[in-house]
Write a protein that holds these residues in place. Structure first.
Motif: not given
Length: 352
Positions: A237-239, A275-282, A347-352
């Motif tokens: 989950l991210t925002s 903790p604090g991050w949501a990642t997507l890896t291809l 891709v690392a995005l701030p998590g919620t």
């Protein structure tokens, strides 16, 4: 009047008022206790209030005049020293307005308000110079890429005009293909230019659902190229903007499918939450990639050592658009060549 003159007059006026106030204090607290009439005494002469006033006023007037001159001269010098940093900032502003974005103030001294303003202005010039350079490079690349389909169209039309018996059906198919590619390129350019500039409403987005959606939409392309796509992982989950993040996921997956082995290729898409991050890896299979080339993949119209060509699906903007979207969401995009060939995109995005 200039700021320097106003400051000079202010300093001189303040000094003159302070001197007058000091003389008034002397008058109020000293002279008023001295009798105004003649003071009878059998000894030495004792001056009365009038005698003291007549003796006191001329020196006091000269003192006030001296304070006024001192305030004007000293105020002019002090105002010049205080405003010297503003002169340097003004000079830098004029040079920047004339296009000299490489000029920097580099103000020395303590960290005061002027130093903070100068440092902020230098930082703004650095960012502006980088953006202008990027826009100029991007405009040159875009002009080159848009010129290619237009030139090809012109050649096809000239050939058809010189050969009236040519098959118009083949010509129309070629023109439709070139026109469609030009439309795709234009849309990609618009999306790339707006990725970081247009504000968007943030909502909670699950990257795992976006990965499944992108995989379903690109499944026909993967089957046509003989590439197996596998999606796995936990909810991440991210925002952010659901539309932009879906575009990000689609671009990355499209790039992984297109730039793969001629047959029997694979693409693995995984999502994770920390903790604090949501990642997507291809990760995709493919030929071994030199790290020096991978570092340029997020630049517009770059694919490997060559520019995007017409024999590849896409217009060479997939990773560039992805990088802009990730940056707009406050995340990071990492490209790492795999030892066995292919590329790993994280891709690392701030998590919620």
């Amino acid at each position: 009047m200039s700021v320097r003159i106003r400051l000079t007059l202010s300093y001189a006026g303040f000094l003159l008022v302070a001197g007058t106030l000091l003389l008034a204090i002397v008058w109020v607290f000293l002279l008023r206790y001295v009798p105004s009439g003649d003071i009878a005494t059998s000894g030495p002469f004792v001056p009365n209030r009038g005698d003291l006033v007549r003796a006191f006023l001329p020196p006091a007037a000269w003192a006030l005049l001296f304070l006024l001159l001192l305030g004007l001269v000293g105020g002019w010098v002090l105002a010049g020293r205080m405003l010297a940093p503003l002169d340097r900032i003004t000079t830098a502003t004029r040079q920047a307005a004339q296009g000299a974005l490489s000029h920097r103030i580099r103000l020395e001294g303590r960290q005061d308000e002027f130093r903070e303003l100068a440092d902020s202005f230098d930082s703004m010039l650095a960012r502006l110079e980088a953006q202008v350079a990027e826009q100029q490079r991007f405009a040159a690349n875009a002009s080159h890429e848009l010129r290619t389909p237009l030139a090809t169209t012109q050649v096809l039309l000239d050939v058809a005009r010189s050969d009236p018996d040519a098959d118009t059906r083949v010509l129309l198919e070629r023109l439709a293909e070139i026109n469609g590619r030009a439309i795709d390129l234009t849309q990609a350019l618009l999306l790339l230019s707006r990725a970081e500039q247009v504000p968007f409403d943030r909502e909670e987005v699950d990257l795992s659902l976006l990965a499944e959606t992108a995989a379903e939409s690109l499944l026909p392309l993967a089957e046509r190229r003989g590439v197996a796509v596998e999606v796995s992982g936990d909810a991440a989950l991210t925002s952010g903007s659901r539309a932009l993040l879906l575009q990000l996921t689609t671009n990355l997956l499209h790039n992984a499918i297109v730039h793969n082995l001629p047959s029997g290729g694979t693409v693995s898409v995984t999502t994770a939450s920390s903790p604090g991050w949501a990642t997507l890896t291809l990760e995709n299979s493919g030929e071994p990639l030199p790290p020096s080339e991978v570092a340029r993949y997020t630049e517009p119209f770059q694919r490997g050592a060559d520019r995007a060509r017409s024999d590849h699906d896409g217009v060479g903007l997939g990773l560039a658009i992805a990088a802009r979207i990730v940056h707009a969401h406050g995340g990071t995009l990492e490209l790492v060549p795999r030892a066995e060939g292919g590329l790993r995109v994280t891709v690392a995005l701030p998590g919620t």
